[in-house]
Design a protein around this motif. Structure first.
Motif, mmCIF file in Angstrom:
data_model
loop_
_atom_site.group_PDB
_atom_site.id
_atom_site.type_symbol
_atom_site.label_atom_id
_atom_site.label_comp_id
_atom_site.label_asym_id
_atom_site.label_seq_id
_atom_site.Cartn_x
_atom_site.Cartn_y
_atom_site.Cartn_z
ATOM 1 N N ARG A 17 26.769 14.444 -59.708
ATOM 2 C CA ARG A 17 26.927 14.451 -61.157
ATOM 3 C C ARG A 17 25.914 15.398 -61.810
ATOM 4 N N CYS A 18 24.682 15.298 -61.360
ATOM 5 C CA CYS A 18 23.621 16.119 -61.966
ATOM 6 C C CYS A 18 23.828 17.607 -61.684
ATOM 7 N N ARG A 22 23.676 17.453 -68.347
ATOM 8 C CA ARG A 22 23.513 16.836 -69.671
ATOM 9 C C ARG A 22 24.189 15.472 -69.743
ATOM 10 N N GLY A 23 25.036 15.163 -68.777
ATOM 11 C CA GLY A 23 25.752 13.881 -68.821
ATOM 12 C C GLY A 23 26.725 13.790 -69.979
ATOM 13 N N ILE A 24 27.434 14.895 -70.274
ATOM 14 C CA ILE A 24 28.348 14.869 -71.424
ATOM 15 C C ILE A 24 29.817 14.734 -71.015
ATOM 16 N N LEU A 65 19.154 9.492 -65.796
ATOM 17 C CA LEU A 65 19.063 10.822 -66.370
ATOM 18 C C LEU A 65 18.721 11.813 -65.261
ATOM 19 N N CYS A 66 19.379 12.960 -65.290
ATOM 20 C CA CYS A 66 19.192 13.909 -64.198
ATOM 21 C C CYS A 66 17.754 14.386 -64.093
ATOM 22 N N GLY A 67 17.073 14.489 -65.235
ATOM 23 C CA GLY A 67 15.694 14.971 -65.219
ATOM 24 C C GLY A 67 14.729 13.970 -64.620
#
Lengths: 496, 422
Positions: free
Chosen positions: A453-454, A459-461, A473-475
């Motif tokens: 996904r990352c 951005r997870g949009i 969250l990817c970060g």
């Protein structure tokens, strides 16, 4: 900086995307009026409803990519929707996001008999691919029950199956290439007309990712030769035990039918009430068995199937004599979900999978659950591959009935997991079953899926809130490498 | 990053968790000799080695049975060779469910022997003798049977991997139909050990058919081969395989496999014979070289021939064969493979001049690409690998790099072997 649920998106973000959409699309392709937005508030799973902030209906890949690029620029979440027939809420809109509808991308671009391929746009209806290929002696094999209305783009997102995937496999086995608009708004080609494109099989990851990794704008599918002979037989048994044993015996004998479908007494009752399919009277279970292939082969397989059914207690076997007869047999099966509406005001459709040999045991456990809770369960399923569709019946007007049905429904999924199965065989996780994912997979398993996904959607949009109960969250991923990579430093790799 | 030697601390870290030995020249990965060879025997053991390697920034190259280790580019570094041959157990064969689960280091042949006892088979050919289940999966090799059953991609239903950071993860399961979560298995197939280490895999099985018949006929030229292949695939004989054998210089043979119940096979084989013409012959045993790659098995230590995988849309078969024949004047090229699936393999002798081989690869690449496919150099003499890009142009490479960066941010797994230097 990043957001996975889009809750932080400013209304101004959506307004900016709407402005961009108005530049790119004809007026009819941009919907901002609240009453019209509400038309899109749910997909085929109607008890989840969210009105999107904006609906766009692009006509080509360029427009679609432009809109996604605007979403990326303004961190606005978006959800793709084909025909909206999904049964897990995969196309449920995001309240502060954009719903991207592909229904105006409906061209069948090419049908190439010599290559056994067709190239279609995502909004093309599944059955229309078969209709276009039939004059060439071919068809498109994956056949979800909704094939008259569901879209190829939706099929790709959900890795749709259907009754005939027992022999022919799922969407993933029939999609060779796709143009994909990534969550960055870039258009990339994954796969190719020829098989085994070099590099990672990104297409394989995208198929079945439920719209969380991008939106397909062109899909190259494999066409399958129409079989020389098809035989469809309706077999009546006194019990699901007998029907289950017959199914196992057929598979054990090395016969691979195109489909083996089972319905229990309650499902038969519903189908009879709805479509008068004339199934055997008094049957505790019926099997719909379809054999296809070369005529000689089918002839012999049919003789074997007929004998095995008889040996396992079949009291009636009715071979379809003509296409109309066959259509009626299938009508009973394919209309089963809707038909249950005739015997119950509300119902939940489950989509659990179990190893085929566990069928009798799991069906007994479901019957016990039903008896102890007083919640009726009708069983319709793809017996050949152990994909159950229990229909859990309830009346929402009765207080507590919905919750009781939810509990039975959840307990059925737990049964599937206990038997080494899956919470979904073809409907997808969507919003509906996201909460069950941790029962099937460990934190590490889910975390590893998030790596994909990352990579696609940092951005997870892209369709946030689906599949994964708690996306991280990817970060935040611990131990992520920062700074240039060793290879890059060594001058061996370029930065893209 | 250490390359030739490891610090004492790094060596200790690995040897604390696993049986290790110093590498010998025979452990080389396409000429790159690793420092240590670690041979864990369980998934947890693999995880321990990878955690230790991560702790010391060591590069790791997984090896199954070592039959395709020279494929791709040589790694840029190989501190630890992760020998998976100790993970060789059959985990579960549920005959009634047509499912088998095995550890990655088990040989494909041994797995076939197990499931064959129940009249079943994993429908992927052993194209490289002695290959492991995991190696077959990460190199995505296939043979004639791919026409109906597909490849590992179509048969894999569950997978266990160990990530570069030592975390064990599973995807899929032990049922054929399952759409819960991302299909990580697909990403591992053909990944050449660059994303994660595959330790266990679960597959769907197929029943072994009662009868088989091979119908073989000579073809006059490339166009004839194309015409016959088209007639067979559009016919109603439901071929299990349609193979072309195209030796250098002259001649060619098309072979069609028909499988099923005894009586049905008779009739369909007769139909195929009718399609293939007067010179068609029928046998109950596979013809010589069936399911083998055209480069054979070079002797230990001998220079390896240039080995290519060619893919193309079915209508491109004639063009690919014609290109190979035209190139014969420069370098002899033997082609064989799935005419009905659009995947073939080609071999150019090791002694062919590098310039000739480079030019041939370019020409084949151009032809395959014109027909929707690609030409990948799987293996070749070092001089050829230095002269050509083995992988050729790859679409969506930037996205592939992002996937790699997520799974293996420090680029420690099989670094450099894969597309674009991944």
């Amino acid at each position: 900086m990043t957001s996975t649920d889009g809750a932080g998106a400013e209304p101004t973000g959506v307004a900016a995307v709407a402005r961009r959409a108005a530049e790119l699309l004809p007026e009819a392709g941009v919907i901002t009026d609240h009453a019209r937005l509400r038309t899109y508030e749910c997909d085929g799973l109607t008890h989840y409803r969210v009105t999107p902030a904006l609906v766009v209906i692009p006509e080509d890949a360029g427009q679609l990519a432009g809109i996604i690029a605007a979403c990326a620029e303004h961190d606005v979440p978006y959800v793709a929707r084909g025909s909206g027939t999904g049964l897990s809420g995969g196309a449920l809109p995001h309240a502060e996001g954009v719903l991207v509808v592909t229904s105006r991308m409906r061209a069948i671009r090419e049908v190439r008999r010599e290559d056994q391929r067709a190239v279609v746009e995502p909004g093309v209806i599944n059955l229309d691919v078969t209709r276009a290929a039939t004059p060439h002696g071919y068809y498109y094999a994956p056949d979800p029950s909704s094939q008259q209305v569901c879209s190829i783009g939706g099929n790709l997102a959900e890795n749709s199956g259907g009754a005939h995937c027992l022999k022919y496999g799922f969407t993933a086995n029939h999609v060779l290439a796709a143009d994909l608009v990534t969550p960055d708004g870039e258009l990339v080609t994954l796969g190719g007309t020829a098989p085994d494109s070099p590099g990672y099989d990104l297409l394989g990851a995208v198929v079945g990712s439920e719209g969380t990794l991008g939106i397909a704008t062109s899909v190259t599918v494999r066409l399958t030769r129409l079989p020389e002979e098809v035989r469809t037989v309706l077999v009546g048994f006194e019990s699901t035990d007998q029907a289950g044993a017959a199914t196992s015996a057929i598979i054990a004998a090395g016969v691979l039918p195109a489909a083996i479908e089972m319905m229990d007494a309650l499902a038969i009752e519903a189908a009879e009430a709805a479509v008068h399919c004339n199934y055997p009277e008094g049957a505790g279970a019926v099997l719909v068995i379809e054999l296809d292939g070369a005529a000689d082969e089918v002839e012999q397989e049919y003789a074997e199937v007929e004998r095995l059914c008889r040996d396992h207690g079949a009291f009636e076997q009715r071979l379809a004599t003509d296409p109309a007869d066959r259509a009626l047999i299938w009508k009973g099966r394919k209309s089963a979900f809707a038909a249950v509406g005739r015997i119950s005001p509300d119902y939940i459709v489950q989509d659990g999978v179990i190893p085929r040999t566990a069928l009798p045991e799991v069906l007994h456990a479901i019957a016990e659950l039903s008896a102890s809770s007083g919640v009726r369960v009708a069983n319709v399923f793809h017996a050949g591959d152990g994909n159950l569709h229990p229909l859990v019946l309830f009346d929402d007007a009765v207080e507590g009935a919905g919750e009781a049905a939810e509990q039975v429904s959840g307990a059925i999924l737990d049964l599937c997991i206990q038997h080494g199965g899956s919470i979904t065989g073809e409907h997808g996780v969507g919003v509906d079953k996201a909460a069950y994912m941790p029962r099937m997979y460990s934190d590490e398993d889910l975390d590893t899926m998030q790596l994909v996904r990352c990579a696609f959607d940092p951005r997870g949009i892209s369709n946030p809130g689906k599949i994964f109960p708690t996306p991280r969250l990817c970060g935040e991923v611990p131990g992520r490498h920062k700074g240039p990579h060793p290879l890059q430093q060594a001058g061996l790799a370029e930065v893209f | 990053m250490p390359t030739a030697t490891l610090t004492d601390a790094a060596r200790r870290a690995v040897s604390d968790v696993c049986e290790v030995r110093d590498a010998e020249p025979l452990d080389g990965v396409d000429g790159v000799v690793p420092t240590l060879v670690a041979r864990p025997t369980t998934t947890e053991g693999v995880a321990a080695v990878l955690r230790a390697a991560a702790g010391h920034g060591l590069t790791v190259v997984p090896r199954g049975r070592g039959t395709k280790l020279s494929w791709g580019r040589p790694p840029t570094s190989a501190d630890v060779l992760l020998d998976l041959s100790g993970l060789d157990r059959l985990i579960d064969h549920a005959a009634g469910d047509l499912i088998v689960a095995a550890e990655a280091g088990m040989t494909l042949a041994e797995l076939q022997q197990h499931v064959g006892g129940a009249g079943q088979r994993l429908c992927v050919d052993e194209t490289v003798p002695g290959a492991s289940v995991g190696g077959t999966l990460v190199a995505n090799t296939s043979g004639p049977r791919r026409l109906v059953a597909g490849t590992m991609r179509d048969l894999l239903i569950g997978i266990t991997v160990v990530r570069a950071d030592g975390v064990v993860a599973k995807a899929g399961g032990r049922v054929v139909k399952n759409v819960a979560g991302y299909d990580l298995g697909k990403l591992m197939i053909g990944s050449f050990g660059t994303l994660a280490v595959v330790t266990e895999a679960t597959f769907r099985l197929h029943p072994v058919p009662a009868a088989r018949r091979w119908v073989t006929a000579p073809v006059e030229d490339a166009r004839h081969a194309q015409r016959l292949a088209q007639e067979v695939i559009h016919s109603q004989c439901v071929p299990a395989a349609v193979e072309i054998d195209w030796p250098p210089v002259a001649g060619g043979v098309l072979t069609v496999l028909v499988e099923g119940r005894a009586e049905g096979v008779d009739a369909r084989a007769a139909t195929v014979r009718g399609l293939l013409g007067d010179f068609a012959t029928e046998t109950e045993d596979p013809p010589a070289g069936w399911s083998a790659y055209p480069w054979g098995s070079p002797e230990e230590g001998a220079e390896r021939p240039t080995s290519l995988k060619l893919t193309f849309a079915l209508s491109g078969l004639g063009a690919v064969l014609a290109t190979a024949r035209e190139l014969d004047a420069e370098v002899p090229i033997a082609v064989s493979g799935s005419a009905g699936a659009g995947v073939a393999h080609a071999a150019i002798p090791a002694e062919a001049p590098v310039e000739g081989v480079s030019a041939a690869v370019e020409r084949l690449r151009e032809t395959c690409s014109r027909h929707g496919g690609s030409a990948v150099v799987l293996d070749a003499p070092a001089a050829v690998k230095a002269a050509v890009d083995p992988w050729g142009p790859v679409a969506a490479l930037a996205l592939m790099r992002r996937v790699k960066d997520q799974f293996d941010p420090d680029h420690r797994l099989s670094p450099g072997r894969f597309v674009g230097g991944i």
